[in-house]
Scaffold this motif. Sequence first.
Motif, PDB file in Angstrom:
ATOM      1  N   ASN A 328      12.152  -1.982   2.575  1.00  0.00           N
ATOM      2  CA  ASN A 328      11.416  -2.296   3.518  1.00  0.00           C
ATOM      3  C   ASN A 328      12.061  -2.323   4.889  1.00  0.00           C
ATOM      4  O   ASN A 328      12.915  -3.291   4.795  1.00  0.00           O
ATOM      5  CB  ASN A 328      10.315  -3.560   3.294  1.00  0.00           C
ATOM      6  CG  ASN A 328       9.869  -4.396   4.289  1.00  0.00           C
ATOM      7  OD1 ASN A 328       9.479  -3.628   5.480  1.00  0.00           O
ATOM      8  ND2 ASN A 328       9.482  -5.423   4.173  1.00  0.00           N
ATOM      9  N   GLY A 362       4.820 -10.216  -1.561  1.00  0.00           N
ATOM     10  CA  GLY A 362       4.193  -9.533  -0.416  1.00  0.00           C
ATOM     11  C   GLY A 362       5.169  -8.905   0.335  1.00  0.00           C
ATOM     12  O   GLY A 362       6.361  -8.893   0.023  1.00  0.00           O
ATOM     13  N   MET A 363       4.690  -8.244   1.385  1.00  0.00           N
ATOM     14  CA  MET A 363       5.521  -7.276   2.372  1.00  0.00           C
ATOM     15  C   MET A 363       5.179  -7.546   3.516  1.00  0.00           C
ATOM     16  O   MET A 363       4.053  -7.522   4.157  1.00  0.00           O
ATOM     17  CB  MET A 363       4.968  -5.709   2.123  1.00  0.00           C
ATOM     18  CG  MET A 363       5.898  -4.642   2.640  1.00  0.00           C
ATOM     19  SD  MET A 363       5.263  -3.161   2.514  1.00  0.00           S
ATOM     20  CE  MET A 363       6.407  -2.324   3.133  1.00  0.00           C
ATOM     21  N   GLU A 368       2.332  -4.411  13.077  1.00  0.00           N
ATOM     22  CA  GLU A 368       1.281  -3.961  12.530  1.00  0.00           C
ATOM     23  C   GLU A 368      -0.001  -3.382  13.204  1.00  0.00           C
ATOM     24  O   GLU A 368      -0.662  -2.786  12.827  1.00  0.00           O
ATOM     25  CB  GLU A 368       0.652  -5.134  11.459  1.00  0.00           C
ATOM     26  CG  GLU A 368       1.383  -5.187  10.394  1.00  0.00           C
ATOM     27  CD  GLU A 368       0.769  -5.698   9.136  1.00  0.00           C
ATOM     28  OE1 GLU A 368       0.882  -5.195   8.068  1.00  0.00           O
ATOM     29  OE2 GLU A 368      -0.092  -6.782   9.435  1.00  0.00           O
ATOM     30  N   ASP A 380      -3.463  -1.207   6.392  1.00  0.00           N
ATOM     31  CA  ASP A 380      -2.105  -1.597   5.798  1.00  0.00           C
ATOM     32  C   ASP A 380      -1.913  -0.965   3.987  1.00  0.00           C
ATOM     33  O   ASP A 380      -1.735  -1.772   3.407  1.00  0.00           O
ATOM     34  CB  ASP A 380      -1.852  -3.264   5.778  1.00  0.00           C
ATOM     35  CG  ASP A 380      -2.813  -3.971   5.062  1.00  0.00           C
ATOM     36  OD1 ASP A 380      -4.076  -3.511   4.855  1.00  0.00           O
ATOM     37  OD2 ASP A 380      -2.777  -5.099   4.957  1.00  0.00           O
ATOM     38  N   ARG A 383       1.096  -1.985   2.126  1.00  0.00           N
ATOM     39  CA  ARG A 383       0.799  -3.517   1.414  1.00  0.00           C
ATOM     40  C   ARG A 383       0.045  -3.185  -0.074  1.00  0.00           C
ATOM     41  O   ARG A 383       0.349  -3.880  -0.670  1.00  0.00           O
ATOM     42  CB  ARG A 383       0.176  -4.559   2.384  1.00  0.00           C
ATOM     43  CG  ARG A 383       0.173  -6.044   1.809  1.00  0.00           C
ATOM     44  CD  ARG A 383      -0.161  -6.875   2.913  1.00  0.00           C
ATOM     45  NE  ARG A 383       0.744  -7.127   3.902  1.00  0.00           N
ATOM     46  CZ  ARG A 383       0.711  -6.748   5.202  1.00  0.00           C
ATOM     47  NH1 ARG A 383      -0.385  -6.197   5.733  1.00  0.00           N
ATOM     48  NH2 ARG A 383       1.878  -7.193   5.924  1.00  0.00           N
ATOM     49  N   SER A 409      -0.434 -13.941  -3.496  1.00  0.00           N
ATOM     50  CA  SER A 409       0.387 -13.168  -2.282  1.00  0.00           C
ATOM     51  C   SER A 409       0.657 -13.950  -1.291  1.00  0.00           C
ATOM     52  O   SER A 409       0.169 -14.989  -0.959  1.00  0.00           O
ATOM     53  CB  SER A 409      -0.793 -11.942  -1.670  1.00  0.00           C
ATOM     54  OG  SER A 409      -0.241 -11.410  -0.500  1.00  0.00           O
ATOM     55  N   TYR A 426       2.324 -10.773   7.235  1.00  0.00           N
ATOM     56  CA  TYR A 426       2.140 -10.792   5.702  1.00  0.00           C
ATOM     57  C   TYR A 426       0.697 -10.725   5.410  1.00  0.00           C
ATOM     58  O   TYR A 426       0.405 -10.561   4.104  1.00  0.00           O
ATOM     59  CB  TYR A 426       2.720 -11.757   5.108  1.00  0.00           C
ATOM     60  CG  TYR A 426       4.370 -11.733   5.082  1.00  0.00           C
ATOM     61  CD1 TYR A 426       5.012 -11.069   3.827  1.00  0.00           C
ATOM     62  CD2 TYR A 426       5.123 -11.897   5.978  1.00  0.00           C
ATOM     63  CE1 TYR A 426       6.448 -10.851   3.913  1.00  0.00           C
ATOM     64  CE2 TYR A 426       6.362 -11.793   6.003  1.00  0.00           C
ATOM     65  CZ  TYR A 426       7.159 -11.279   5.016  1.00  0.00           C
ATOM     66  OH  TYR A 426       8.564 -11.338   4.865  1.00  0.00           O
ATOM     67  N   SER A 443      -6.042  -4.569   3.251  1.00  0.00           N
ATOM     68  CA  SER A 443      -5.682  -5.289   2.080  1.00  0.00           C
ATOM     69  C   SER A 443      -6.499  -6.350   1.533  1.00  0.00           C
ATOM     70  O   SER A 443      -6.535  -6.456   0.278  1.00  0.00           O
ATOM     71  CB  SER A 443      -4.130  -5.519   2.152  1.00  0.00           C
ATOM     72  OG  SER A 443      -4.111  -6.674   3.288  1.00  0.00           O
TER      73      SER A 443
END
Length: 457
Positions: A328, A362-363, A368, A380, A383, A409, A426, A443
């Motif tokens: 990432n 999570g990412m 974003e 996303d 994600r 998450s 996130y 997501s």
Amino acid sequence: MKKFPEYFLWGAATSAPQSEGYSSLNGKSPSTWDKWYEMNPEKFQKNQGPEHTSMMYETYVEDIKRMKEIHMNSFRTSIAWTRLLPDGKTINQEAVDFYRNYFSELRSNGVKPIINLFHFDMPWWLMEKGGWETRESVDAFAFYANTCFELFGDLVERWTTFNEPMVHVECGYLYGYHYPAIIDLKKAVQVGFHTLMAHTMAVKAFKDGHYSGEIGIILNVSPCYPKSQSEEDLKAAELADLLNTKSFLDPTVLGKIPEKLIECLIENELLPKVKEQDLQLIQLNIVDFIGMNYYQPRRVQAPIKVHKPAISPADFYDHYDWPDKKINPYRGWEIYPEALYDVAMMIKNQYNNIAWYVSENGMGVAEEDRFLDENGMIQDDYRIEFMKEHLDQLYKGIEEGSNCFGYHSWTFVDCWSWLNGYKNRYGFYRLDLNNNQRSLKKSGLWFKELIDQNGLS
């Protein structure tokens, strides 16, 4: 369909300092984060401090409706010690009312609260006395914990004492990312031990008070993978595991500090100050469940240069940059879902298959808004892919008998993140910093479908 266990907890996690806002209002006293921002705002991303964050202090009713809309059945947050007990002793009734309303609202919407007591937000009044360096912190935390159990025990079925206790140890006393941002391995070990005893005495207070429900701790676990099978690399991996994982996992679940860790501390003149009954108290007050935060693996190799006695973790192990890694780029973290299966098997095989859940996964992605579509929804997919890959591995572990009861998450609404502010996002919901408005990301829709199916298609 890969079905998860019945009554599986699907939800998200945040913390009081990262989500509530109102950091200097409504009777709250300053934490180390409030004071550090006051003293050195330039250290914080875009001067984004802890005062405003996501403002859930005023929006929690609407946010809980949003949780219900995507069918979340659980949510983890924390209580701010500085809000509830501004001077460590006197109860702030406005805080009591806020948290009781907050937790009641969660329950009335079918969202089970998991409530954590400490998420890096050391009270300034205690920091001025030495913070976790002083033994006074153990008794102060136990008093705070028992106050929480008395005030909110009828609303909370699952408590946790600390989130990622290793983080405030290493970030505050080894790497400079949290206040007091000093580098002192000896102090770091003492801070770690006092944190362990604070946890222990909170568990004791819970058990002595015969409160209903269960109590646990949330640990950040990065499985350790050596560069090679050489004796030197394997030794480095063993030490990395002892220092970063087993130092809290073994005493809280098994009731014992690993002998090899004690030997390592003795060899390097790092033993902390310990009271006579401490080890017995640890043995008698193990947890009912564990939360495991997992984001990335730990890859290590033998250090090239070693100080004896050690002056930093680099004297025990070096980081190894695996050339085949998927990464990432926004966090600089490796993406390795297979480690979550390894965590599941580790808990099953080494820790009595204690009940556990994924308390964070999570990412974080920067900028974003690049992925906003014509309808204002962030697409996303990255994600969704991240969570799918990790849930595949978690499912595999559960199928092989690991006693996992949930997946949370990080996080529900984009939240403030310490020195990084709002750089990386996130959430299932986008936060517009200009007007504090929330909007669902793709997501979030995917997570709702996952919950409805209780499984992966």
